[in-house]
Design a protein around this motif. Structure first.
Motif, PDB file in Angstrom:
ATOM      1  N   GLY B   9      36.375  26.523  45.780  1.00 17.40           N
ATOM      2  CA  GLY B   9      36.789  26.414  44.378  1.00 17.40           C
ATOM      3  C   GLY B   9      37.147  24.992  44.010  1.00 17.40           C
ATOM      4  N   HIS B  82      44.419  29.481  36.972  1.00 13.47           N
ATOM      5  CA  HIS B  82      43.699  29.521  38.250  1.00 13.47           C
ATOM      6  C   HIS B  82      43.594  28.108  38.837  1.00 13.47           C
ATOM      7  CE1 HIS B  82      41.041  31.451  41.150  1.00 13.47           C
ATOM      8  NE2 HIS B  82      40.246  30.410  41.055  1.00 13.47           N
ATOM      9  N   ARG B 144      43.003  34.936  43.332  1.00  9.70           N
ATOM     10  CA  ARG B 144      41.710  35.611  43.209  1.00  9.70           C
ATOM     11  C   ARG B 144      41.875  36.916  42.431  1.00  9.70           C
ATOM     12  NH1 ARG B 144      39.197  39.714  45.833  1.00  9.70           N
ATOM     13  NH2 ARG B 144      36.928  39.606  46.034  1.00  9.70           N
ATOM     14  N   TRP B 147      42.611  36.306  38.760  1.00  5.37           N
ATOM     15  CA  TRP B 147      41.423  35.861  38.034  1.00  5.37           C
ATOM     16  C   TRP B 147      40.475  37.032  37.778  1.00  5.37           C
ATOM     17  CZ3 TRP B 147      39.420  33.156  34.582  1.00  5.37           C
ATOM     18  CH2 TRP B 147      38.048  32.904  34.498  1.00  5.37           C
ATOM     19  N   LEU B 148      40.298  37.876  38.784  1.00  5.32           N
ATOM     20  CA  LEU B 148      39.431  39.047  38.591  1.00  5.32           C
ATOM     21  C   LEU B 148      40.014  39.973  37.520  1.00  5.32           C
ATOM     22  CD1 LEU B 148      38.426  39.869  42.296  1.00  5.32           C
ATOM     23  CD2 LEU B 148      36.961  38.952  40.494  1.00  5.32           C
TER      24      LEU B 148
END
Lengths: 108, 227
Positions: B9, B82, B144, B147-148
């Protein structure tokens, strides 16, 4: 055949409804411009979010696809207004109820 | 077991996308405002069935614009969050590598387990580094999941089309084991649970009070409990 744009707002002679050609022509231009602005801003780079980058790409693609469709709608409405105003002028103001009904179809 | 400090990332890339989404939101908000005005255009300007159809169409397009604006704004904010979290994780990993470079061994992004000739101090440093990296990995997993969740929440179309993993399952998966040296985390309040390295890096000394002793260590050359 020539129809001069009356001062806004106005009622063209013989029409069964009121229309403001100058204002609607401006609306048409504004809607098309907004459509172009939105379309231009919809060029979004894909973010590198790490292990979720694939999902991020799909989400951005989904959004930009929706925005592109929305931008098209803005431009379509603008073009439809332009046509309606043009037809209203061409008919020299003789726009009756049935014709109004057909013009309404331009926005569906 | 070796410590992997590589992180996938790029916060910069996330921020660039967030900025573009923010700009897009601005354009959409302008369009929405204009459509609102057109949806309420006075009949004195556009009367009849065609005028009604025009107002209805402007309202419908306005709703679509609204959905896109909400989505772009929400994704922009989530992406910035994020990027912030990712930067914190990257800092912890970079600190871990810096400590390893000074005190241990570093192969690229990997810190190998100290060998048989390692000093006690190197063992302590390794455990401290491992604990910090482990905490950073937990932060990375939370990022993660967050963000999902944002992708699902701000999807402007069918969420199923994104084929997202089950975030509920992901966020409730068993947490990694507690860090070996969790007592090290005594610094200023942080949003991250990662163990700060600053004292270790700046003083180059591992305080005996900051490193928890291993739960059980088999000592082959002595110790009454060893079989």
């Amino acid at each position: 055949m020539s129809v001069s744009a009356p001062a806004a707002p106005s009622t063209l002679p013989g029409m069964t409804y009121t229309i403001d050609p100058a204002l609607l022509e401006q609306s048409s231009r504004d809607l098309i411009r907004h459509g172009l602005d939105v379309d231009e801003a919809a060029r979004i780079p894909f973010p590198d979010t790490g292990s979720t980058a694939g999902y991020s790409k799909d989400a951005v693609e989904q959004l930009t696809s929706h925005v592109a469709s929305t931008a098209d709608s803005l431009s379509d409405v603008g073009a439809a207004v332009e046509r309606v105003v043009a037809v209203a002028r061409l008919t020299d103001g003789e726009v009756g109820e049935l014709f109004d009904l057909s013009l309404a179809g331009a926005f569906r | 077991m070796s410590i992997d400090t590589a992180v996938d990332g790029d916060p910069g890339s996330c921020r660039r996308t967030a900025r573009a989404l923010h700009d897009l939101h601005g354009r959409l908000a302008e369009a929405r405002s204009y459509l609102d005005g057109q949806a309420h255009l006075a009949a004195a300007h556009f009367d009849g069935l065609s005028g009604d159809a025009y107002r209805a169409r402007c309202a419908a397009v306005g709703d679509a614009v609204d959905a896109a604006a909400d989505s772009s704004r929400g994704l922009a904010r989530a992406l910035n969050d994020h990027a912030d979290g990712l930067e914190e994780v990257l800092v912890v990993m970079a600190d871990a590598r810096e400590v390893a470079r000074r005190e241990l061994v570093l192969h690229g992004h990997t810190i190998p387990t100290p060998g048989g000739y390692a000093t006690d101090r190197q063992g302590d440093v390794y455990r401290t580094v491992a604990a910090s990296v482990q905490a950073a990995r937990r932060d990375e997993a939370r990022l993660r999941d967050a963000w999902l969740s944002a992708l699902a929440r701000y999807a402007v179309g069918p969420v199923e089309d994104l084929c997202l993993p089950d975030v509920t399952t992901a966020s409730t998966r068993p947490a990694p084991p507690e860090p070996v040296a969790s007592k090290v985390d005594a610094g200023a309040p942080r949003t991250s649970t990662a163990v700060p390295f600053a004292p270790l890096v700046s003083t180059n000394v591992v305080s005996s009070t900051t490193v928890a002793p291993p739960d059980s260590v088999w000592v082959p050359w002595g110790g009454g409990d060893a079989a």
